[in-house]
Design an enzyme around this catalytic site. Structure first.
Site, PDB file in Angstrom:
ATOM      1  N   CYS A   1       0.819  -1.208   0.000  1.00 44.81           N
ATOM      2  CA  CYS A   1       0.000   0.000   0.000  1.00 44.81           C
ATOM      3  C   CYS A   1       0.863   1.273   0.000  1.00 44.81           C
ATOM      4  O   CYS A   1       1.440   1.622  -1.015  1.00 44.81           O
ATOM      5  CB  CYS A   1      -0.977  -0.053   1.173  1.00 44.81           C
ATOM      6  SG  CYS A   1      -2.382   1.014   0.928  1.00 44.81           S
TER       7      CYS A   1
ATOM      8  N   GLU B   1      -1.604  -9.322   3.424  1.00 38.66           N
ATOM      9  CA  GLU B   1      -1.463  -9.982   4.737  1.00 38.66           C
ATOM     10  C   GLU B   1      -2.822 -10.309   5.358  1.00 38.66           C
ATOM     11  O   GLU B   1      -2.937 -11.215   6.171  1.00 38.66           O
ATOM     12  CB  GLU B   1      -0.637  -9.122   5.712  1.00 38.66           C
ATOM     13  CG  GLU B   1      -1.179  -7.741   6.036  1.00 38.66           C
ATOM     14  CD  GLU B   1      -0.781  -6.686   5.013  1.00 38.66           C
ATOM     15  OE1 GLU B   1      -0.329  -7.067   3.911  1.00 38.66           O
ATOM     16  OE2 GLU B   1      -0.950  -5.489   5.298  1.00 38.66           O
TER      17      GLU B   1
ATOM     18  N   HIS C   1      -3.485  -5.042   0.668  1.00 38.30           N
ATOM     19  CA  HIS C   1      -2.855  -5.592   1.881  1.00 38.30           C
ATOM     20  C   HIS C   1      -3.001  -7.109   1.866  1.00 38.30           C
ATOM     21  O   HIS C   1      -3.904  -7.651   2.510  1.00 38.30           O
ATOM     22  CB  HIS C   1      -3.543  -5.040   3.134  1.00 38.30           C
ATOM     23  CG  HIS C   1      -3.269  -3.595   3.394  1.00 38.30           C
ATOM     24  ND1 HIS C   1      -2.219  -3.173   4.163  1.00 38.30           N
ATOM     25  CD2 HIS C   1      -3.912  -2.483   2.973  1.00 38.30           C
ATOM     26  CE1 HIS C   1      -2.231  -1.845   4.222  1.00 38.30           C
ATOM     27  NE2 HIS C   1      -3.250  -1.404   3.504  1.00 38.30           N
TER      28      HIS C   1
END
Ligand code: GLN
Length: 528
Positions: A379, A507, A505
């Site tokens: 990001c 993750e 993102h």
């Protein structure tokens, strides 16, 4: 008739005992026995969501698939259960009060005095039931945030007290059992106090889980059983551990899931944690250790980058690699140069907001690009990679992000008009799941193995489409874009071990059993 079972989880003595992790672990064990589990988290605070809270105070904001911004505990549920949670499953006092007040204004309670009991508690229960029904859950696990005795969570405790009379519930209470060195004993008094506090509220736990340094011994277990009026086999030990993914296995040994089902009157479903256990063993017996530097600005708080750290661990478990992530202060890099990055096998530039430490992140990008160090930009991190490339490779003077310097000559990262439209509607960010189209043959394609990749987002700014051509002509590949081609979702460099940035993102979609492919490839590159 549809009838879910309910698990209520409360905490006593102290906050920070790991209620979220314990709940997620029990949920995992039950899921492995074939039950459909839905987690609900109740938070006492008045914010409608924690999206605006400071990550230094509260840890990371977890972004859900539907764009909900919730607290970290939802991350544990997703990582353990492998499910996409929903914003609706997070109840805050703010959300509940807002709804009741809106109903009152609409005249829904005409003629009545609107009160905490029954109107607000009914609203809490209505939401519980609605979620259970929508999800077709076998078991709903309701975690009440905070500690018993806090004024803030009384509302939710009262609602669950009522629920106990109406539905099949089991109440788990998590407390602290400290070890007192001077007498060499695990002390149960704080637990007894905490349970008597619950009793004042009309609640009586069925299962008590004691957090302690070492495993609970038999004698404190007996004491807790006697004084807190629970069966001895319902006193469960939850000792300190290094690896959170081992917790379900420890709780299984203690019989936590078996006792929960017994209390609920269920007797079927074999527990199957074999795959999970293999991964845990992998993690604990790695064949290599890799150091990863996370170049960010929230260095004071351990939990600021928890999803990134967990995503790395998931990748590590599958690659039999131990990961040591460390947060490196970007401001320090800005002031003292990049030498603090030298010890890392790979670098991540995480998401972020505002200008502090920005030049440090840009310098870190340059260092990794020039020295062929694996770099993953998330990001804001990708935005910094693009700025660095524009400045130093494309020769675009004074390239910057509108967020940092509105007057910069070359605004590489910009708020697009479409985003401003959303802002008018009350939102301010592009939030949640969006699909990107991936260029075949790119490294991103190689990682994911497909042309359409959905990841979660939380940002306002984009790579300015006016510069896409210049960047590409100078060798930076835009390997994933939004459907209309306007938004750069992934960028990469061809002749580099690993140099990938993404506006998303990744993750947030990484799970212990199914790591995120981008993190996995990043770790693999760092390992080499
Ligand atoms: N501040 C940047 C933006 O709003 C990046 C946000 C982030 O990293 N999550 O676009």
């Amino acid at each position: 008739m549809f009838m879910p079972e309910w698990i209520i989880v409360t905490g006593g003595v102290l906050s920070g005992l790991g209620k979220g992790l314990t709940s997620a672990s029990i949920a995992k064990l039950l899921q492995s026995r074939g039950y459909k589990i839905t987690p609900i988290k109740c938070d006492g605070y008045l914010n409608v969501d924690p999206g605006t809270m400071n990550p230094i105070e509260h840890g990371e904001v977890f972004v859900q698939k539907d764009g909900g911004e919730v607290d970290m505990d939802f991350g544990h549920y997703e990582r353990f259960l492998g499910i996409d949670t929903k914003f609706k499953w997070n109840l805050t006092s703010g959300k509940v009060f807002k709804e009741v007040i809106e109903k009152e204004r609409k005249g829904d309670f005409l003629g009545e005095t609107v009160q905490m009991i029954p109107h607000v508690t009914d609203e809490v229960k209505r939401r519980f039931e609605e979620i259970a029904k929508e999800e077709n859950s076998d078991i709903v696990i309701v975690e009440i945030g905070g500690t018993v005795g806090d004024m803030e969570n009384q509302l939710f405790l009262e609602a669950t007290r009522q629920l106990k009379n109406e539905e099949n519930t089991v109440h788990i209470h998590l407390t602290l059992v400290p070890y007192l060195e001077t007498v060499g004993e695990q002390k149960t008094k704080p637990t007894q106090h905490s349970v008597s506090k619950l009793r004042e509220l009309g609640l009586k736990p069925d299962i008590i889980i004691g957090r302690s340094d070492e495993k609970l011994e038999s004698s404190p277990k007996e004491k807790i059983s006697l004084f807190c009026d629970v069966k001895k086999e319902n006193v469960i030990s939850n000792p300190n551990i290094d690896n959170i993914y081992r917790l379900p296995l420890i709780l299984a040994e203690e019989g936590a899931d078996k006792q929960v089902l017994k209390e609920l009157g269920y007797h079927n479903g074999e527990r199957d944690m074999d795959e999970w256990e293999k991964l845990v063993e992998n993690m604990e017996n790695p064949d290599k250790s890799v150091k990863i530097g996370i170049c960010g600005k929230y260095t004071d708080m351990d939990d600021s980058y928890v999803s990134i750290e967990e995503a790395l661990k998931h990748a590590g478990a599958h690659l039999r690699t131990d990961v040591e992530p460390e947060v490196v202060c970007s401001q320090k890099i800005e002031e003292e140069g990049v030498s603090s990055l030298e010890k890392y096998d790979g670098v991540i530039i995480p998401g972020g907001f505002g200008s502090r430490g920005v030049e440090g992140k840009i310098n870190a990008s340059k260092y990794c690009r020039e020295n062929d160090i694996p770099l993953l930009g998330i990001c804001f991190g990708m935005q910094m990679m693009v700025i660095e490339y524009a400045r130093n490779v494309c020769g675009l003077k004074n390239a910057n992000s509108q967020e940092i310097d509105e007057k910069a000559e070359n605004i590489l990262i910009k708020e697009l008009p479409e985003q401003k439209e959303i802002e008018k509607k009350g939102g301010t960010m592009r939030l949640g799941h969006y699909t990107a189209e991936i260029e075949k043959g790119s490294e991103v394609f190689e990682a994911y193995g497909r042309e359409k990749v959905g990841e979660r987002h939380r940002h306002r700014y984009e790579v300015n489409p006016e510069y896409h051509d210049i960047l590409e002509k100078n060798g930076l590949t835009i390997s994933g874009s939004s459907k209309n081609g306007l938004l750069a979702e992934f960028v990469e460099l061809k002749d580099h071990t690993f140099y990938i940035g993404t506006q998303s993102h990744p993750e947030f979609t990484s799970r212990f059993e199914t790591p995120n492919p981008l993190y996995k490839n990043f770790l693999e590159a760092s390992k080499e």
